[in-house]
Scaffold this motif. Structure first.
Motif, mmCIF file in Angstrom:
data_model
loop_
_atom_site.group_PDB
_atom_site.id
_atom_site.type_symbol
_atom_site.label_atom_id
_atom_site.label_comp_id
_atom_site.label_asym_id
_atom_site.label_seq_id
_atom_site.Cartn_x
_atom_site.Cartn_y
_atom_site.Cartn_z
ATOM 1 N N SER A 94 -20.717 21.370 70.162
ATOM 2 C CA SER A 94 -20.302 19.970 70.204
ATOM 3 C C SER A 94 -18.814 19.892 69.891
ATOM 4 O O SER A 94 -18.231 20.866 69.398
ATOM 5 C CB SER A 94 -21.102 19.125 69.203
ATOM 6 N N SER B 8 -29.755 28.010 65.360
ATOM 7 C CA SER B 8 -31.114 27.584 65.016
ATOM 8 C C SER B 8 -31.685 28.346 63.830
ATOM 9 O O SER B 8 -32.752 27.987 63.332
ATOM 10 C CB SER B 8 -32.043 27.752 66.227
ATOM 11 N N GLY C 125 -24.460 29.601 73.904
ATOM 12 C CA GLY C 125 -24.725 28.185 73.974
ATOM 13 C C GLY C 125 -24.559 27.684 75.396
ATOM 14 O O GLY C 125 -24.215 28.441 76.309
ATOM 15 N N GLN C 126 -24.764 26.385 75.578
ATOM 16 C CA GLN C 126 -24.713 25.814 76.913
ATOM 17 C C GLN C 126 -23.292 25.467 77.344
ATOM 18 O O GLN C 126 -23.040 25.213 78.520
ATOM 19 C CB GLN C 126 -25.585 24.545 76.993
ATOM 20 N N GLN D 272 -31.000 29.809 69.151
ATOM 21 C CA GLN D 272 -30.448 28.749 69.994
ATOM 22 C C GLN D 272 -29.118 28.313 69.389
ATOM 23 O O GLN D 272 -28.988 28.189 68.159
ATOM 24 C CB GLN D 272 -31.380 27.545 70.081
ATOM 25 N N GLY E 281 -25.987 25.436 69.722
ATOM 26 C CA GLY E 281 -25.626 24.136 70.271
ATOM 27 C C GLY E 281 -24.198 23.777 69.943
ATOM 28 O O GLY E 281 -23.843 23.645 68.769
ATOM 29 N N CYS F 97 -20.471 24.815 66.462
ATOM 30 C CA CYS F 97 -21.611 25.508 67.069
ATOM 31 C C CYS F 97 -22.662 25.708 65.990
ATOM 32 O O CYS F 97 -22.431 26.465 65.030
ATOM 33 C CB CYS F 97 -21.178 26.837 67.656
#
Length: 121
Positions: free
Chosen positions: A7, A25, A112-113, A3, A5, A22
Protein backbone atom coordinates in the motif's frame (compact mmCIF):
# COMPACT_ATOMS: atom_id res chain seq x y z
CA UNK A 1 2.82 -19.68 2.59
CA UNK A 2 3.21 -15.93 2.87
CA UNK A 3 0.84 -13.30 1.53
CA UNK A 4 2.23 -9.80 1.01
CA UNK A 5 0.06 -6.73 0.67
CA UNK A 6 1.50 -3.43 -0.53
CA UNK A 7 0.00 0.00 0.00
CA UNK A 8 1.00 3.64 -0.24
CA UNK A 9 1.50 4.08 -3.95
CA UNK A 10 0.03 6.97 -5.87
CA UNK A 11 0.68 10.05 -7.95
CA UNK A 12 3.21 12.59 -6.72
CA UNK A 13 5.05 15.53 -8.23
CA UNK A 14 8.77 15.40 -8.82
CA UNK A 15 10.64 16.23 -5.64
CA UNK A 16 7.87 14.83 -3.48
CA UNK A 17 7.78 11.88 -1.11
CA UNK A 18 5.83 8.67 -0.64
CA UNK A 19 6.00 5.84 1.84
CA UNK A 20 5.20 2.32 0.72
CA UNK A 21 4.17 -0.35 3.19
CA UNK A 22 4.16 -4.11 2.82
CA UNK A 23 2.31 -6.20 5.37
CA UNK A 24 3.07 -9.90 5.62
CA UNK A 25 0.54 -12.56 6.62
CA UNK A 26 2.88 -14.08 9.19
CA UNK A 27 5.82 -13.10 11.34
CA UNK A 28 8.71 -11.65 9.37
CA UNK A 29 11.14 -12.16 12.22
CA UNK A 30 12.49 -15.36 10.69
CA UNK A 31 12.51 -14.19 7.07
CA UNK A 32 15.92 -14.24 5.44
CA UNK A 33 15.27 -10.88 3.82
CA UNK A 34 12.59 -8.58 2.47
CA UNK A 35 12.87 -6.17 -0.36
CA UNK A 36 11.29 -3.81 -2.81
CA UNK A 37 11.55 -4.24 -6.55
CA UNK A 38 10.11 -2.14 -9.33
CA UNK A 39 9.16 -2.60 -12.95
CA UNK A 40 8.65 0.22 -15.38
CA UNK A 41 6.82 -0.30 -18.70
CA UNK A 42 9.03 -2.12 -21.17
CA UNK A 43 11.74 -2.75 -18.60
CA UNK A 44 12.80 -5.68 -16.47
CA UNK A 45 11.99 -5.87 -12.81
CA UNK A 46 14.86 -4.48 -10.76
CA UNK A 47 15.89 -4.47 -7.14
CA UNK A 48 15.30 -1.15 -5.38
CA UNK A 49 16.18 -1.95 -1.78
CA UNK A 50 16.60 -4.98 0.43
CA UNK A 51 16.84 -5.55 4.17
CA UNK A 52 18.09 -8.75 5.74
CA UNK A 53 17.00 -10.52 8.89
CA UNK A 54 19.84 -8.82 10.77
CA UNK A 55 18.89 -5.39 9.46
CA UNK A 56 21.59 -4.97 6.83
CA UNK A 57 20.42 -2.98 3.84
CA UNK A 58 21.44 -2.50 0.26
CA UNK A 59 20.11 -0.16 -2.41
CA UNK A 60 20.17 0.31 -6.14
CA UNK A 61 22.63 3.05 -7.06
CA UNK A 62 19.81 5.06 -8.60
CA UNK A 63 18.00 5.44 -5.26
CA UNK A 64 20.86 5.71 -2.78
CA UNK A 65 20.46 8.73 -0.57
CA UNK A 66 16.81 9.17 -1.56
CA UNK A 67 15.10 5.94 -0.47
CA UNK A 68 15.19 4.19 2.89
CA UNK A 69 14.03 0.66 3.63
CA UNK A 70 13.04 -0.33 7.14
CA UNK A 71 11.01 -2.98 8.91
CA UNK A 72 8.88 -3.39 11.99
CA UNK A 73 8.97 -7.00 13.14
CA UNK A 74 6.16 -6.37 15.60
CA UNK A 75 3.85 -5.26 12.80
CA UNK A 76 5.16 -7.77 10.24
CA UNK A 77 5.67 -4.85 7.90
CA UNK A 78 8.45 -3.50 5.73
CA UNK A 79 8.51 0.09 4.53
CA UNK A 80 10.09 2.03 1.71
CA UNK A 81 10.40 5.76 2.36
CA UNK A 82 10.92 7.50 -0.96
CA UNK A 83 12.05 11.12 -1.11
CA UNK A 84 13.19 13.50 -3.84
CA UNK A 85 11.19 11.44 -6.30
CA UNK A 86 11.98 11.70 -9.99
CA UNK A 87 9.89 10.86 -13.05
CA UNK A 88 12.21 7.93 -13.71
CA UNK A 89 11.06 6.39 -10.41
CA UNK A 90 7.68 5.78 -12.02
CA UNK A 91 6.97 2.05 -11.91
CA UNK A 92 4.97 -0.68 -10.27
CA UNK A 93 6.65 -1.43 -6.95
CA UNK A 94 6.60 -4.99 -5.66
CA UNK A 95 7.29 -6.29 -2.20
CA UNK A 96 9.37 -9.44 -1.93
CA UNK A 97 10.03 -11.86 0.90
CA UNK A 98 12.79 -14.45 1.00
CA UNK A 99 11.52 -16.97 3.51
CA UNK A 100 11.46 -20.61 4.49
CA UNK A 101 8.34 -22.54 3.54
CA UNK A 102 8.05 -25.30 6.15
CA UNK A 103 5.31 -27.10 4.22
CA UNK A 104 7.78 -28.07 1.50
CA UNK A 105 11.06 -27.51 3.39
CA UNK A 106 12.23 -25.05 0.80
CA UNK A 107 13.46 -21.48 0.75
CA UNK A 108 11.08 -19.47 -1.42
CA UNK A 109 10.53 -16.04 -2.87
CA UNK A 110 7.12 -14.50 -2.30
CA UNK A 111 5.70 -11.48 -4.12
CA UNK A 112 3.00 -8.95 -3.49
CA UNK A 113 0.57 -7.78 -6.14
CA UNK A 114 2.36 -4.48 -6.68
CA UNK A 115 1.49 -0.84 -6.17
CA UNK A 116 1.76 1.87 -8.80
CA UNK A 117 3.99 4.87 -8.19
CA UNK A 118 3.74 7.69 -10.71
CA UNK A 119 5.97 10.76 -10.51
CA UNK A 120 4.96 13.73 -12.64
CA UNK A 121 7.02 16.73 -13.70
Amino acid sequence: QVQLGESGGGLVQAGGSLRLSCAASRSIFSFNAMGWYRQAPGKQRELVARITNSGSTNYADSVKGRFTISKDNGKNTVYLQMSSLKPEDTAVYYCNADAWDPSVSLRRNYWGQGTQVTVSL
